[in-house]
Write a protein that holds these residues in place. Structure first.
Motif, short mmCIF file in Angstrom:
data_model
loop_
_atom_site.label_atom_id
_atom_site.label_comp_id
_atom_site.label_asym_id
_atom_site.label_seq_id
_atom_site.Cartn_x
_atom_site.Cartn_y
_atom_site.Cartn_z
N GLY A 262 42.64 26.93 13.91
CA GLY A 262 43.18 27.89 12.97
C GLY A 262 44.12 28.87 13.65
O GLY A 262 44.96 28.49 14.46
N ASN A 263 43.97 30.14 13.33
CA ASN A 263 44.79 31.18 13.93
C ASN A 263 44.01 31.96 14.99
O ASN A 263 44.33 33.12 15.27
N ALA A 264 43.00 31.33 15.56
CA ALA A 264 42.18 31.99 16.56
C ALA A 264 42.94 32.17 17.87
O ALA A 264 43.88 31.42 18.19
N ASN A 265 42.53 33.16 18.63
CA ASN A 265 43.04 33.40 19.97
C ASN A 265 41.98 32.94 20.96
O ASN A 265 40.97 33.62 21.15
N ILE A 266 42.20 31.80 21.56
CA ILE A 266 41.24 31.22 22.50
C ILE A 266 41.72 31.50 23.91
O ILE A 266 42.70 30.91 24.37
N TRP A 267 41.02 32.40 24.59
CA TRP A 267 41.33 32.71 26.00
C TRP A 267 40.56 31.72 26.86
O TRP A 267 39.49 32.01 27.37
N GLY A 268 41.09 30.53 27.01
CA GLY A 268 40.42 29.50 27.78
C GLY A 268 40.91 28.12 27.40
O GLY A 268 41.97 27.95 26.79
N GLY B 231 38.03 31.73 10.36
CA GLY B 231 37.86 33.13 9.98
C GLY B 231 39.09 33.95 10.27
O GLY B 231 40.18 33.43 10.54
N ASN B 232 38.92 35.27 10.21
CA ASN B 232 40.01 36.20 10.47
C ASN B 232 39.81 36.89 11.81
O ASN B 232 38.70 37.30 12.14
N SER B 233 40.88 37.00 12.56
CA SER B 233 40.86 37.73 13.84
C SER B 233 39.81 37.18 14.79
O SER B 233 39.09 37.93 15.45
N ILE B 234 39.68 35.86 14.85
CA ILE B 234 38.70 35.25 15.75
C ILE B 234 39.27 35.18 17.16
O ILE B 234 40.41 34.75 17.37
N THR C 274 31.03 26.62 12.43
CA THR C 274 32.03 27.13 11.51
C THR C 274 31.99 28.65 11.54
O THR C 274 30.92 29.24 11.34
N MET C 275 33.13 29.28 11.75
CA MET C 275 33.24 30.73 11.76
C MET C 275 33.95 31.21 10.51
O MET C 275 35.06 30.79 10.21
N ASN C 276 33.31 32.11 9.76
CA ASN C 276 33.92 32.75 8.61
C ASN C 276 33.78 34.26 8.78
O ASN C 276 32.67 34.78 8.82
N GLY C 277 34.88 34.96 8.86
CA GLY C 277 34.81 36.39 9.04
C GLY C 277 35.51 36.85 10.30
O GLY C 277 36.30 36.11 10.90
N HIS C 278 35.21 38.06 10.71
CA HIS C 278 35.83 38.66 11.89
C HIS C 278 34.85 38.52 13.06
O HIS C 278 33.90 39.30 13.18
N PHE C 279 35.10 37.54 13.90
CA PHE C 279 34.17 37.27 15.01
C PHE C 279 34.91 37.28 16.34
O PHE C 279 36.05 36.82 16.45
N ASN C 280 34.22 37.80 17.34
CA ASN C 280 34.65 37.68 18.73
C ASN C 280 33.55 36.95 19.49
O ASN C 280 32.39 37.38 19.47
N PHE C 281 33.90 35.87 20.12
CA PHE C 281 32.93 35.05 20.85
C PHE C 281 33.17 35.26 22.34
O PHE C 281 34.23 34.93 22.86
#
Length: 542
Positions: free
Chosen positions: A226-232, A181-184, A501-508
């Motif tokens: 992808g282009n996700a930012n994984i803090w962990g 997704g975008n901005s994950i 699968t994440m599609n869209g603007h998600f913050n986990f």
């Protein structure tokens, strides 16, 4: 003379022969005795080793029963004094036979009804000693007792246990995770830590870097970041691989704050190797059928203002705060409570008074209460509920368990804030949809809502612009998070599914409190230590 000499010569030769024979015979006897002693020692050592090793399966049998007893009876009965176990308080024990062997097991440090138990199990195994050991016990024998015919060798193990919490990571999948997704962003917080949350809710400026993502599979690109930012951290199976886009970033807080892309050293691993047990139906019958209705909630707003007034007379009855300033005046304030200082001039005439001027600040407020009536398709109080087809909104105002067997399409979920209010939702439907464009338990903590997908649940979706707070355990379901439009959608809690699968603007946002208060599979061994011989007393069955 020659005859006599010949006689004594033969006698001397015979004596030498006899002496030599005695010496040789003694030497042979000594060597034979030494050899027999060596053989006996070897036999004793071998028998001791066999008996010592045979005690271990007996010990393990006791440990297995203790763990099974903790995970079954401790969870369902609230006590361990069942199924032949005795005791009370925090200590319970049992003794059982396995053929001619025995084990004696004790569970300590278990307090029924407490959710933070760390039980200690002591298992002592006793096996029959061979007679050669019973008559000559060695240093390796922990203990022995006897009635003259049967003696037992004892050996013991002490293990520490801990609760095996299900949601020890943020997002977990058996087969694959695709963050396309975008901005994950994935990060973490702690709903039980006031320094990492606001009244148990996620607060972005206080987030942490334990938003771990993991895949159990060992295939190429089993986790696509992808282009996700994984803090962990990110983990995959022993031979699995991780792919990351040019703008993706995996690492700790310092790594992300520095604006770096790529993977920080030590933040990926190939150590995932866990099991995902299937979910079983919560019951086979006897549940209520839920119904809908109107729910009225109120919101109170208080508007405040401050009115200030100044008086030379002490303001009795002031409902606010009182401050004072010192003034000089030639006019004495009648009724002033003091202190008042009289000032004289050189002619000894009154020139004025020094006294306090009092200022009273009072607060006025107005209250405005707004009442909102909302219709919910299903209203759940404390109890067990079952429905074949669920479609619509759900409101929970107690401790509820809901079992949906055929179809599930939940457009909204609201759990009334308050201690004990929660929902455990069991889904047997092949396909399930959560939330939609309304809130999904966004005002509560993750431990208040749990989604449990049975083996028949193979597809699960979360879509729309709604935030979600809760936990998802559906190990056979493909989990898709869709939508969000141009807005970021927050998923707060943890999930375990077949794929994600994440599609869209998600913050986990992973809630770290689930490692301590979340559901757990049972007790597992955390430490294993051999007990000293002095801790294994002599044993003789009755």
């Amino acid at each position: 003379m020659n005859v006599r000499k010949s006689f004594w010569g033969r006698r001397l030769e015979q004596g030498n022969t006899l002496l030599l024979t005695v010496v040789v015979t003694g030497l042979i006897g000594f060597l034979l005795a030494t050899y027999l002693t060596l053989v006996q020692s070897q036999t004793t050592a071998t028998m001791r080793s066999q008996s010592w090793n045979y005690a271990m399966p007996v010990i393990e049998a006791g440990l297995e029963e203790a763990l099974a007893h903790l995970n079954k009876d401790g969870a369902t009965n609230g006590t361990l004094a069942t199924d032949g176990w005795s005791g009370g308080g925090s200590t319970f024990n049992v003794t059982r036979s396995i053929g001619d062997a025995w084990y004696s097991v004790t569970i300590r440090n278990y307090y029924p009804g407490t959710t933070t138990n760390t039980p200690i199990i002591e298992s002592k195994g006793y096996v029959v000693m061979p007679l050669v050991l019973a008559s000559a016990q060695g240093a390796l024998l922990a203990s022995a007792g006897g009635n003259g015919t049967v003696n037992y060798l004892g050996r013991g193990v002490r293990v520490n246990t801990r609760q095996d919490f299900i949601f020890s990571k943020g997002m977990v999948a058996k087969d694959s995770i695709d963050l396309n997704g975008n901005s994950i962003t994935t990060d973490s917080f702690d709903s039980m830590d006031p320094l990492s949350s606001t009244n148990g809710l996620y607060y972005s400026p206080w987030h942490k870097d334990n938003g771990d993502v993991a895949v159990n599979a060992s295939v190429t690109n089993s986790l696509s970041a992808g282009n996700a930012n994984i803090w962990g951290h990110v983990s995959v199976g022993p031979t699995g691989t991780i792919s990351i886009g040019p703008n993706g970033s995996i690492g700790d807080e310092a790594w992300h704050l520095s604006g770096r892309n790529g993977v920080e050293s030590g933040y990926t691993a190939n150590d995932m190797n866990v099991s995902f047990p299937d979910v079983e139906p919560p019951w086979s019958g006897g549940a209520f059928s839920p119904s809908g209705g109107w729910v009225t909630n109120s919101t109170t707003t208080v508007n405040s203002s401050t009115n200030s007034s100044t008086s030379y007379t002490y303001p009795f009855g002031c409902g606010g705060t009182v401050t004072s300033n010192t003034l000089v005046s030639t006019s004495y304030p009648a009724g002033h409570p003091g202190p008042v200082i009289t000032n004289y001039n050189s002619g000894d005439h009154v020139a004025g008074y020094t006294y306090n001027r009092y200022s009273c600040s009072s607060i006025t407020s107005s209250t405005n209460t707004t009442y909102t009536a909302t219709y919910y398709d299903y209203i759940l109080d404390t109890g067990n509920y079952q429905v074949a087809n669920l479609s619509g909104s759900v409101y929970v105002r107690g401790t509820a368990t809901l079992y949906v067997t055929d179809t599930l399409n939940m457009s909204a979920l609201a759990i009334k804030p308050g201690p004990g209010n929660s929902l455990q939702l069991y889904c047997g439907a092949a396909s399930a949809a959560l939330a939609g464009n309304n809130s999904a338990n966004s005002d509560s903590t993750a431990d208040s809502f749990g989604f449990w997908g049975l083996p028949s649940c193979t597809s699960l979706s979360f879509s729309g612009n709604a935030s979600f707070t809760g936990t998802i355990y559906a190990p056979n379901a493909d989990f898709r998070l869709n939508g969000g439009g141009n807005n970021n959608v927050d998923f707060i809690g943890a999930s375990i599914t077949k794929t994600a699968t994440m599609n869209g603007h998600f913050n986990f946002h992973y809630d770290e409190a689930l490692r301590r208060i979340g559901p757990f599979r049972g007790y597992i061994v955390n430490a294993w230590n051999e007990m000293s011989p002095n801790d294994v007393p002599a044993f003789q069955p009755q």
